[in-house]
Design a protein around this motif. Structure first.
Motif, PDB file in Angstrom:
ATOM      1  N   TYR A   1      -3.923  -0.064  10.218  1.00  0.00           N
ATOM      2  CA  TYR A   1      -5.160   0.192   9.488  1.00  0.00           C
ATOM      3  C   TYR A   1      -4.851   0.372   7.995  1.00  0.00           C
ATOM      4  O   TYR A   1      -3.854   0.989   7.627  1.00  0.00           O
ATOM      5  N   THR A   2      -5.751  -0.136   7.153  1.00  0.00           N
ATOM      6  CA  THR A   2      -5.512  -0.189   5.709  1.00  0.00           C
ATOM      7  C   THR A   2      -6.298   0.888   4.955  1.00  0.00           C
ATOM      8  O   THR A   2      -7.189   1.542   5.515  1.00  0.00           O
ATOM      9  N   ILE A   3      -5.980   1.020   3.660  1.00  0.00           N
ATOM     10  CA  ILE A   3      -6.712   1.951   2.801  1.00  0.00           C
ATOM     11  C   ILE A   3      -8.187   1.558   2.721  1.00  0.00           C
ATOM     12  O   ILE A   3      -9.079   2.413   2.751  1.00  0.00           O
ATOM     13  N   GLU A   4      -8.452   0.252   2.638  1.00  0.00           N
ATOM     14  CA  GLU A   4      -9.842  -0.204   2.579  1.00  0.00           C
ATOM     15  C   GLU A   4     -10.599   0.158   3.847  1.00  0.00           C
ATOM     16  O   GLU A   4     -11.771   0.546   3.798  1.00  0.00           O
ATOM     17  N   MET A   5      -9.938   0.066   4.998  1.00  0.00           N
ATOM     18  CA  MET A   5     -10.578   0.452   6.255  1.00  0.00           C
ATOM     19  C   MET A   5     -10.890   1.947   6.266  1.00  0.00           C
ATOM     20  O   MET A   5     -11.965   2.369   6.726  1.00  0.00           O
ATOM     21  N   LYS A   6      -9.959   2.746   5.775  1.00  0.00           N
ATOM     22  CA  LYS A   6     -10.206   4.190   5.697  1.00  0.00           C
ATOM     23  C   LYS A   6     -11.424   4.475   4.822  1.00  0.00           C
ATOM     24  O   LYS A   6     -12.300   5.273   5.197  1.00  0.00           O
TER      25      LYS A   6
ATOM     26  N   VAL B   1     -11.230  11.414   6.890  1.00  0.00           N
ATOM     27  CA  VAL B   1     -10.499  10.382   7.618  1.00  0.00           C
ATOM     28  C   VAL B   1      -9.026  10.446   7.239  1.00  0.00           C
ATOM     29  O   VAL B   1      -8.684  10.511   6.049  1.00  0.00           O
ATOM     30  N   LEU B   2      -8.176  10.433   8.243  1.00  0.00           N
ATOM     31  CA  LEU B   2      -6.728  10.476   8.034  1.00  0.00           C
ATOM     32  C   LEU B   2      -6.149   9.086   8.315  1.00  0.00           C
ATOM     33  O   LEU B   2      -6.317   8.544   9.404  1.00  0.00           O
ATOM     34  N   LEU B   3      -5.481   8.513   7.311  1.00  0.00           N
ATOM     35  CA  LEU B   3      -4.864   7.199   7.441  1.00  0.00           C
ATOM     36  C   LEU B   3      -3.369   7.376   7.663  1.00  0.00           C
ATOM     37  O   LEU B   3      -2.674   7.943   6.821  1.00  0.00           O
ATOM     38  N   SER B   4      -2.874   6.883   8.777  1.00  0.00           N
ATOM     39  CA  SER B   4      -1.493   7.142   9.173  1.00  0.00           C
ATOM     40  C   SER B   4      -0.486   6.618   8.165  1.00  0.00           C
ATOM     41  O   SER B   4       0.491   7.296   7.832  1.00  0.00           O
ATOM     42  N   ARG B   5      -0.688   5.397   7.656  1.00  0.00           N
ATOM     43  CA  ARG B   5       0.336   4.787   6.807  1.00  0.00           C
ATOM     44  C   ARG B   5       0.546   5.530   5.493  1.00  0.00           C
ATOM     45  O   ARG B   5       1.689   5.695   5.048  1.00  0.00           O
ATOM     46  N   THR B   6      -0.525   6.011   4.863  1.00  0.00           N
ATOM     47  CA  THR B   6      -0.362   6.700   3.588  1.00  0.00           C
ATOM     48  C   THR B   6       0.132   8.132   3.783  1.00  0.00           C
ATOM     49  O   THR B   6       0.882   8.654   2.948  1.00  0.00           O
ATOM     50  N   LEU B   7      -0.290   8.775   4.871  1.00  0.00           N
ATOM     51  CA  LEU B   7       0.213  10.115   5.165  1.00  0.00           C
ATOM     52  C   LEU B   7       1.724  10.088   5.351  1.00  0.00           C
ATOM     53  O   LEU B   7       2.456  10.885   4.745  1.00  0.00           O
ATOM     54  N   VAL B   8       2.208   9.167   6.168  1.00  0.00           N
ATOM     55  CA  VAL B   8       3.637   9.078   6.437  1.00  0.00           C
ATOM     56  C   VAL B   8       4.401   8.707   5.175  1.00  0.00           C
ATOM     57  O   VAL B   8       5.500   9.218   4.919  1.00  0.00           O
ATOM     58  N   ALA B   9       3.835   7.842   4.351  1.00  0.00           N
ATOM     59  CA  ALA B   9       4.498   7.452   3.107  1.00  0.00           C
ATOM     60  C   ALA B   9       4.718   8.656   2.197  1.00  0.00           C
ATOM     61  O   ALA B   9       5.754   8.764   1.537  1.00  0.00           O
ATOM     62  N   ARG B  10       3.763   9.584   2.181  1.00  0.00           N
ATOM     63  CA  ARG B  10       3.915  10.778   1.332  1.00  0.00           C
ATOM     64  C   ARG B  10       5.009  11.699   1.869  1.00  0.00           C
ATOM     65  O   ARG B  10       5.732  12.339   1.106  1.00  0.00           O
ATOM     66  N   VAL B  11       5.140  11.773   3.178  1.00  0.00           N
ATOM     67  CA  VAL B  11       6.230  12.551   3.767  1.00  0.00           C
ATOM     68  C   VAL B  11       7.573  11.913   3.418  1.00  0.00           C
ATOM     69  O   VAL B  11       8.524  12.603   3.023  1.00  0.00           O
ATOM     70  N   ILE B  12       7.664  10.594   3.537  1.00  0.00           N
ATOM     71  CA  ILE B  12       8.904   9.893   3.215  1.00  0.00           C
ATOM     72  C   ILE B  12       9.252  10.054   1.749  1.00  0.00           C
ATOM     73  O   ILE B  12      10.425  10.176   1.384  1.00  0.00           O
ATOM     74  N   ARG B  13       8.259  10.068   0.884  1.00  0.00           N
ATOM     75  CA  ARG B  13       8.495  10.282  -0.550  1.00  0.00           C
ATOM     76  C   ARG B  13       9.241  11.591  -0.773  1.00  0.00           C
ATOM     77  O   ARG B  13      10.209  11.652  -1.547  1.00  0.00           O
ATOM     78  N   GLU B  14       8.809  12.644  -0.107  1.00  0.00           N
ATOM     79  CA  GLU B  14       9.492  13.934  -0.240  1.00  0.00           C
ATOM     80  C   GLU B  14      10.904  13.871   0.322  1.00  0.00           C
ATOM     81  O   GLU B  14      11.854  14.349  -0.291  1.00  0.00           O
ATOM     82  N   LEU B  15      11.051  13.285   1.503  1.00  0.00           N
ATOM     83  CA  LEU B  15      12.362  13.249   2.150  1.00  0.00           C
ATOM     84  C   LEU B  15      13.343  12.365   1.408  1.00  0.00           C
ATOM     85  O   LEU B  15      14.549  12.639   1.388  1.00  0.00           O
ATOM     86  N   SER B  16      12.859  11.292   0.791  1.00  0.00           N
ATOM     87  CA  SER B  16      13.764  10.374   0.096  1.00  0.00           C
ATOM     88  C   SER B  16      14.418  11.033  -1.113  1.00  0.00           C
ATOM     89  O   SER B  16      15.475  10.603  -1.566  1.00  0.00           O
ATOM     90  N   ASN B  17      13.803  12.082  -1.632  1.00  0.00           N
ATOM     91  CA  ASN B  17      14.385  12.808  -2.759  1.00  0.00           C
ATOM     92  C   ASN B  17      15.399  13.854  -2.311  1.00  0.00           C
ATOM     93  O   ASN B  17      16.007  14.528  -3.139  1.00  0.00           O
ATOM     94  N   VAL B  18      15.545  14.007  -0.992  1.00  0.00           N
ATOM     95  CA  VAL B  18      16.435  15.036  -0.456  1.00  0.00           C
ATOM     96  C   VAL B  18      17.681  14.437   0.167  1.00  0.00           C
ATOM     97  O   VAL B  18      18.797  14.915  -0.063  1.00  0.00           O
ATOM     98  N   PHE B  19      17.517  13.364   0.950  1.00  0.00           N
ATOM     99  CA  PHE B  19      18.611  12.877   1.778  1.00  0.00           C
ATOM    100  C   PHE B  19      19.288  11.650   1.199  1.00  0.00           C
ATOM    101  O   PHE B  19      18.654  10.757   0.668  1.00  0.00           O
TER     102      PHE B  19
ATOM    103  N   GLU C   1       0.808  -1.217   0.000  1.00  0.00           N
ATOM    104  CA  GLU C   1       0.000   0.000   0.000  1.00  0.00           C
ATOM    105  C   GLU C   1       0.843   1.270   0.000  1.00  0.00           C
ATOM    106  O   GLU C   1       0.381   2.305  -0.496  1.00  0.00           O
ATOM    107  N   ILE C   2       2.049   1.216   0.554  1.00  0.00           N
ATOM    108  CA  ILE C   2       2.860   2.435   0.589  1.00  0.00           C
ATOM    109  C   ILE C   2       3.899   2.482  -0.529  1.00  0.00           C
ATOM    110  O   ILE C   2       4.369   3.572  -0.882  1.00  0.00           O
ATOM    111  N   GLN C   3       4.264   1.335  -1.118  1.00  0.00           N
ATOM    112  CA  GLN C   3       5.283   1.346  -2.167  1.00  0.00           C
ATOM    113  C   GLN C   3       4.875   2.174  -3.382  1.00  0.00           C
ATOM    114  O   GLN C   3       5.689   2.922  -3.925  1.00  0.00           O
TER     115      GLN C   3
END
Length: 300
Positions: free
Chosen positions: A208-213, A224-242, A39-41
Motif C-alpha cells: 500500500y502506498t502513501i497516496e492510498m493512505k 490511518v497507519l501505513l506500514s511502509r512509512t512507519l517501518v522506514a522511520r524505525v529503520i532510520r533510527e536504527l541505521s544511525n545506531v548499528f 517512498e521510503i528513501q
C-alpha cells in the motif's frame, strides 16, 4: 539477484558529514520494488544505501503459480517486476529468504528489513538484526490503546489469518479487502465498509502506498497507519545506531536478546523470534550472560 537503490536527493545527510550506511531489504516477491523505494528513501535519508533482494527473483510467473498455499499455511501477497500481484504459500519461499539474508550479509549490511507485514517463523540464521514489520506493528498498536481496529488487506486468502494475528492487539477487529494493484477510485467501496467506531485503520501490507493512505484517510476521516512509512522511520533510527561488528550492534544482540528471553519466560523458540536471531545465536548469548539455569529446552 541483488539490486541497489542509491540515495535520495531530497535529504542532506551527506552535507552534514553523516557517513554512508548499508541496510538490506528483502521482499517476499521480486525486486526492484519501483513504487516502494522512492517512498521510503526520503525518510531513510541519503546516507542510507538500500541493498535489495527478492525471494522470487529469477522465477517466472508460471513457476510462482505452482506455490499454491497449503491448508492452514500463511498466505503471502507481493508484486512482481511486471507490476502484477502474486499470491503464494509462505513455506515455498523460506529457504529462498535465507539465501537472501546470506547474500545481503556478504554485502556488508548493518541490518535487514523484511518488506512484508506477514508473520514469519523464527528459523532464519543471521549475524545482523532482522527487522520484521509484523513485530513493530504488534508492539505499537496495543501501546497506543487501540480498541476498535480496522485492517485493510490485499487478498481474501489472508482473511482467515487476521483474527489470530491481531487478537492480542485490540478489543474488536474489522477486516476489509482492497488489492493494492487495483485503481485508487475503488478505495471508495473499501472506505464505506469501515465501521464508524473505528479507532485506527491499518493498511496491513507493504504494497500500500502513501497516496492510498491519503485517499482512505480523506474518505473515512479516521487515523490511518501505513506500514511502509512507519517501518522506514524505525529503520532510520536504527541505521544511525548499528554497524556490523560495532559495540552498539553487540549490545543489540546481547541485551535485547536477553530482555526478550526474560519476557518469554526462558523459552528459546519464542525468544529467538522477537529479536529475529537464530536459536544458535541466542544460545551463545545465554552462555555469555550465565543464565543457562533459567533456560527451558523443550523448544516450546
Amino acid at each position: 539477484y541483488l539490486w541497489t537503490a542509491t540515495g535520495s536527493p531530497q535529504t542532506n545527510d551527506s552535507e552534514r558529514g553523516i557517513t554512508m550506511k548499508k541496510i538490506g531489504a528483502i521482499t517476499v516477491g521480486q525486486f526492484p520494488e519501483l513504487n516502494l523505494i522512492p517512498e521510503i528513501q526520503p525518510i531513510l535519508g541519503d546516507s542510507v544505501e538500500i541493498i535489495q533482494a527478492g525471494a522470487l527473483d529469477g522465477l517466472s510467473k508460471e513457476e510462482i503459480a505452482k506455490f499454491v498455499p497449503r491448508p492452514g499455511e500463511n498466505v503471502l501477497v507481493s508484486r512482481l517486476t511486471d507490476g502484477t500481484s502474486a499470491t503464494f504459500g509462505e513455506s515455498y519461499i523460506l529457504p529462498r529468504l535465507q539465501l537472501c539474508i546470506d547474500n545481503l550479509e556478504q554485502q556488508g549490511v548493518s541490518l535487514i528489513l523484511f518488506l512484508c507485514t506477514g508473520e514469519f517463523p523464527a528459523e532464519f540464521r543471521s549475524n545482523v538484526p532482522l527487522i520484521f514489520p509484523d513485530h513493530i506493528l504488534k508492539g505499537l498498536i496495543p501501546a497506543i490503546g487501540v480498541k476498535n481496529l480496522s485492517v485493510i488487506i490485499p487478498t481474501k486468502e489472508q482473511e482467515a489469518q487476521m483474527p489470530g494475528k491481531w487478537k492480542d492487539c485490540c478489543d474488536s477487529l474489522h477486516v476489509t479487502l482492497y488489492p493494492h494493484t487495483v485503481i485508487l477510485s475503488l478505495f471508495f467501496a473499501a472506505a464505506k465498509e469501515i465501521p464508524a467506531d473505528t479507532d485506527l485503520i491499518l493498511l496491513d501490507c507493504i504494497g500500500y502506498t502513501i497516496e492510498m493512505k491519503e485517499r482512505i484517510q480523506a474518505l473515512t476521516q479516521k487515523p490511518v497507519l501505513l506500514s511502509r512509512t512507519l517501518v522506514a522511520r524505525v529503520i532510520r533510527e536504527l541505521s544511525n545506531v548499528f554497524s556490523p561488528g560495532s559495540f552498539s550492534h553487540f549490545i543489540f544482540q546481547g541485551i535485547f536478546s536477553i530482555s526478550c528471553f526474560q519476557y518469554c519466560s526462558g523459552y528459546r523458540a519464542k525468544t529467538a523470534e522477537y529479536p529475529g536471531i537464530s536459536r544458535r545465536c541466542l544460545q551463545y548469548k545465554i552462555k555469555e550472560y550465565h543464565i543457562s539455569l533459567q533456560c527451558h529446552y523443550d523448544e516450546s
